[in-house]
Design a protein around this motif. Structure first.
Motif, PDB file in Angstrom:
ATOM      1  N   VAL A 153       0.843  -1.192   0.000  1.00 59.23           N
ATOM      2  CA  VAL A 153       0.000   0.000   0.000  1.00 59.23           C
ATOM      3  C   VAL A 153       0.877   1.241   0.000  1.00 59.23           C
ATOM      4  CG1 VAL A 153      -0.203   0.165   2.528  1.00 59.23           C
ATOM      5  CG2 VAL A 153      -2.015   1.097   1.069  1.00 59.23           C
ATOM      6  N   VAL A 154       0.462   2.216  -0.781  1.00 61.59           N
ATOM      7  CA  VAL A 154       1.156   3.500  -0.816  1.00 61.59           C
ATOM      8  C   VAL A 154       0.437   4.429   0.142  1.00 61.59           C
ATOM      9  CG1 VAL A 154       1.838   5.456  -2.228  1.00 61.59           C
ATOM     10  CG2 VAL A 154       1.861   3.169  -3.200  1.00 61.59           C
ATOM     11  N   ALA A 155       1.090   4.768   1.233  1.00 65.86           N
ATOM     12  CA  ALA A 155       0.512   5.678   2.224  1.00 65.86           C
ATOM     13  C   ALA A 155       1.108   7.058   2.036  1.00 65.86           C
ATOM     14  CB  ALA A 155       0.793   5.164   3.630  1.00 65.86           C
ATOM     15  N   SER A 156       0.328   8.068   2.352  1.00 69.89           N
ATOM     16  CA  SER A 156       0.822   9.434   2.245  1.00 69.89           C
ATOM     17  C   SER A 156       1.766   9.756   3.392  1.00 69.89           C
ATOM     18  CB  SER A 156      -0.344  10.419   2.250  1.00 69.89           C
ATOM     19  OG  SER A 156       0.134  11.744   2.291  1.00 69.89           O
ATOM     20  N   SER A 158       2.624  12.725   4.328  1.00 71.74           N
ATOM     21  CA  SER A 158       2.203  13.933   5.048  1.00 71.74           C
ATOM     22  C   SER A 158       0.734  13.926   5.456  1.00 71.74           C
ATOM     23  CB  SER A 158       2.463  15.177   4.182  1.00 71.74           C
ATOM     24  OG  SER A 158       3.834  15.325   3.918  1.00 71.74           O
ATOM     25  N   HIS A 159      -0.040  12.940   4.978  1.00 76.26           N
ATOM     26  CA  HIS A 159      -1.485  12.939   5.260  1.00 76.26           C
ATOM     27  C   HIS A 159      -1.947  11.527   5.624  1.00 76.26           C
ATOM     28  CE1 HIS A 159      -1.693  16.983   3.526  1.00 76.26           C
ATOM     29  NE2 HIS A 159      -0.981  16.518   2.534  1.00 76.26           N
ATOM     30  N   GLY A 160      -1.768  11.105   6.850  1.00 68.18           N
ATOM     31  CA  GLY A 160      -2.199   9.786   7.278  1.00 68.18           C
ATOM     32  C   GLY A 160      -3.675   9.781   7.666  1.00 68.18           C
ATOM     33  N   HIS A 161      -4.214   8.605   8.006  1.00 66.94           N
ATOM     34  CA  HIS A 161      -5.610   8.504   8.421  1.00 66.94           C
ATOM     35  C   HIS A 161      -5.778   7.260   9.281  1.00 66.94           C
ATOM     36  CE1 HIS A 161      -9.980   8.076   8.286  1.00 66.94           C
ATOM     37  NE2 HIS A 161     -10.028   9.319   7.875  1.00 66.94           N
ATOM     38  N   ASP A 162      -6.597   7.361  10.310  1.00 69.52           N
ATOM     39  CA  ASP A 162      -6.794   6.256  11.242  1.00 69.52           C
ATOM     40  C   ASP A 162      -7.370   5.012  10.565  1.00 69.52           C
ATOM     41  OD1 ASP A 162      -5.836   7.843  13.270  1.00 69.52           O
ATOM     42  OD2 ASP A 162      -7.819   8.433  14.006  1.00 69.52           O
ATOM     43  N   ALA A 163      -8.171   5.205   9.499  1.00 65.41           N
ATOM     44  CA  ALA A 163      -8.830   4.068   8.847  1.00 65.41           C
ATOM     45  C   ALA A 163      -7.859   3.207   8.048  1.00 65.41           C
ATOM     46  CB  ALA A 163      -9.942   4.564   7.926  1.00 65.41           C
ATOM     47  N   LEU A 164      -6.658   3.704   7.829  1.00 62.19           N
ATOM     48  CA  LEU A 164      -5.695   2.989   6.991  1.00 62.19           C
ATOM     49  C   LEU A 164      -5.337   1.620   7.571  1.00 62.19           C
ATOM     50  CD1 LEU A 164      -3.951   3.154   4.440  1.00 62.19           C
ATOM     51  CD2 LEU A 164      -2.159   4.214   5.817  1.00 62.19           C
ATOM     52  N   LYS A 165      -5.228   1.526   8.896  1.00 62.64           N
ATOM     53  CA  LYS A 165      -4.827   0.258   9.509  1.00 62.64           C
ATOM     54  C   LYS A 165      -5.852  -0.838   9.241  1.00 62.64           C
ATOM     55  CE  LYS A 165      -3.338  -1.972  13.778  1.00 62.64           C
ATOM     56  NZ  LYS A 165      -4.129  -3.195  13.477  1.00 62.64           N
ATOM     57  N   GLY A 166      -7.130  -0.523   9.429  1.00 63.66           N
ATOM     58  CA  GLY A 166      -8.170  -1.506   9.178  1.00 63.66           C
ATOM     59  C   GLY A 166      -8.209  -1.937   7.722  1.00 63.66           C
ATOM     60  N   PHE A 167      -8.009  -0.985   6.835  1.00 64.61           N
ATOM     61  CA  PHE A 167      -7.972  -1.283   5.399  1.00 64.61           C
ATOM     62  C   PHE A 167      -6.836  -2.255   5.090  1.00 64.61           C
ATOM     63  CE2 PHE A 167      -6.074  -0.446   1.284  1.00 64.61           C
ATOM     64  CZ  PHE A 167      -7.152  -0.504   0.417  1.00 64.61           C
ATOM     65  N   CYS A 168      -5.648  -1.974   5.607  1.00 60.33           N
ATOM     66  CA  CYS A 168      -4.474  -2.813   5.338  1.00 60.33           C
ATOM     67  C   CYS A 168      -4.643  -4.217   5.911  1.00 60.33           C
ATOM     68  CB  CYS A 168      -3.218  -2.164   5.911  1.00 60.33           C
ATOM     69  SG  CYS A 168      -2.717  -0.661   5.039  1.00 60.33           S
ATOM     70  N   ASP A 169      -5.250  -4.314   7.079  1.00 60.17           N
ATOM     71  CA  ASP A 169      -5.491  -5.626   7.679  1.00 60.17           C
ATOM     72  C   ASP A 169      -6.441  -6.456   6.815  1.00 60.17           C
ATOM     73  OD1 ASP A 169      -3.852  -4.963   9.785  1.00 60.17           O
ATOM     74  OD2 ASP A 169      -5.501  -4.469  11.169  1.00 60.17           O
ATOM     75  N   ALA A 170      -7.486  -5.822   6.310  1.00 63.57           N
ATOM     76  CA  ALA A 170      -8.496  -6.537   5.530  1.00 63.57           C
ATOM     77  C   ALA A 170      -7.938  -7.057   4.211  1.00 63.57           C
ATOM     78  CB  ALA A 170      -9.693  -5.628   5.270  1.00 63.57           C
ATOM     79  N   LEU A 171      -7.031  -6.304   3.588  1.00 61.99           N
ATOM     80  CA  LEU A 171      -6.486  -6.697   2.291  1.00 61.99           C
ATOM     81  C   LEU A 171      -5.141  -7.403   2.410  1.00 61.99           C
ATOM     82  CD1 LEU A 171      -7.588  -3.626   0.167  1.00 61.99           C
ATOM     83  CD2 LEU A 171      -8.324  -5.982  -0.122  1.00 61.99           C
ATOM     84  N   VAL A 172      -4.773  -7.752   3.632  1.00 61.26           N
ATOM     85  CA  VAL A 172      -3.529  -8.501   3.891  1.00 61.26           C
ATOM     86  C   VAL A 172      -2.343  -7.806   3.230  1.00 61.26           C
ATOM     87  CG1 VAL A 172      -2.505 -10.790   4.021  1.00 61.26           C
ATOM     88  CG2 VAL A 172      -4.980 -10.563   3.768  1.00 61.26           C
ATOM     89  N   TYR A 196      -3.605   2.313  -3.321  1.00 57.86           N
ATOM     90  CA  TYR A 196      -3.475   3.676  -2.808  1.00 57.86           C
ATOM     91  C   TYR A 196      -4.856   4.165  -2.399  1.00 57.86           C
ATOM     92  CZ  TYR A 196      -2.821   8.810  -3.026  1.00 57.86           C
ATOM     93  OH  TYR A 196      -2.825  10.167  -2.763  1.00 57.86           O
ATOM     94  N   PRO A 197      -5.258   3.896  -1.154  1.00 56.47           N
ATOM     95  CA  PRO A 197      -6.543   4.404  -0.669  1.00 56.47           C
ATOM     96  C   PRO A 197      -6.363   5.843  -0.168  1.00 56.47           C
ATOM     97  CG  PRO A 197      -5.517   3.057   1.019  1.00 56.47           C
ATOM     98  CD  PRO A 197      -4.568   3.070  -0.147  1.00 56.47           C
ATOM     99  N   ARG A 198      -7.214   6.737  -0.611  1.00 58.14           N
ATOM    100  CA  ARG A 198      -7.085   8.129  -0.185  1.00 58.14           C
ATOM    101  C   ARG A 198      -8.244   8.499   0.717  1.00 58.14           C
ATOM    102  NH1 ARG A 198      -2.820  12.003  -0.461  1.00 58.14           N
ATOM    103  NH2 ARG A 198      -3.761  13.791   0.565  1.00 58.14           N
TER     104      ARG A 198
END
Length: 265
Positions: A153-156, A158-172, A196-198
């Motif tokens: 996953v390409v994470a930003s 300068s612009h993170g988000h709390d939902a990113l962890k759950g997304f990454c876990d779900a898509l392994v 790249y989830p925004r």
């Protein structure tokens, strides 16, 4: 290059890179726009250089600094979408992860795009003939997405988000590849990442060139309603949240997981 319009866009991006690097390598002042975002003389000089080269086409343009100055022309069905310095925060950090973005929009969709990183010289193109990276010998190397790779996953940066962890876990997701500006799209386009989830705001000029390159390389960019991200919507020029991925199927799956991650938050 057989595509004369894309060739002109590349020349405009290269013309913008020169004043950007002149200022980057020197001391510079930082100003604040009406929305509170930072801007430097590099942004303004780069946009001037781009518009000078693209003006003979007669096409209107949606350009970040012009919009900030209140200049928003009637765009119509065909126009340029320009960010003369994407990643101003990366520019200020002096980490080299900033780009010049130029896209051609036709019928609301980005059909050609150029992304150039002035500090490294990394250059990417996308259009009807496919997507390419230009190497140090000025050779065009075809690039393609790789949706079958272990998920990165390409994470930003300068612009993170709390939902990113759950997304990454779900898509392994096996790895988080952090990079600034529109270079995130380029990592997907050349197969170095797949997702790249925004979850945070972007403007049309932030994404148009990257979307053109990614789609030309075999990828897709969908909003959370499952439709392709479009341009020339007017208003504040803000994009909705979106999912960029190495394939249309992967983008659709990512949209579903983004919706779940946001609901859980």
């Amino acid at each position: 290059m057989p595509d004369k319009l894309l060739d002109l866009m590349l020349a405009a991006a290269r013309a913008a890179a020169a004043p950007i690097m002149d200022i980057y390598l020197d001391e510079f002042d930082i100003y604040e726009k009406a929305d509170g975002s930072p801007v430097t003389l590099a942004d303004q000089r780069a946009e001037t250089a781009i518009l000078k080269l693209l003006a003979p086409t007669g096409l209107p343009f949606l350009a970040e600094e012009s919009v900030a100055a209140g200049h928003v022309p009637e765009l119509g069905d065909r126009f340029f979408c320009i960010d003369p310095l994407d990643g101003t925060k990366e520019f200020l950090k002096r980490n080299g992860e900033f780009t010049v973005n130029i896209a051609l929009i036709e019928g609301g969709r980005p059909t050609r795009g150029v992304i150039l990183a002035p500090a490294s010289g990394a250059t990417y193109l996308g259009g009807p003939d496919g997507a390419f990276e230009i190497n140090y010998r000025n050779e065009l190397l075809p690039i393609r997405t790789n949706p079958n790779h272990p998920m990165r996953v390409v994470a930003s940066r300068s612009h993170g988000h709390d939902a990113l962890k759950g997304f990454c876990d779900a898509l392994v997701v096996t790895e988080d590849v952090s990079v600034g500006s529109s270079l995130k799209f380029c990592l997907l386009a050349k197969g170095d990442a797949q997702l790249y989830p925004r979850f945070t705001p972007t403007c049309e000029w932030d994404t148009a060139a990257g979307q053109a390159i990614l789609e030309a390389a075999g990828g897709a960019v969908l909003t959370l309603d499952g439709r392709p991200l479009t341009y020339g919507r007017g208003g504040d020029h803000l994009n909705p949240f979106f999912m960029a991925a190495a394939s249309l199927e992967l983008a659709a799956k990512g949209v579903s997981e983004m919706q779940k991650a946001l609901s859980a938050g």
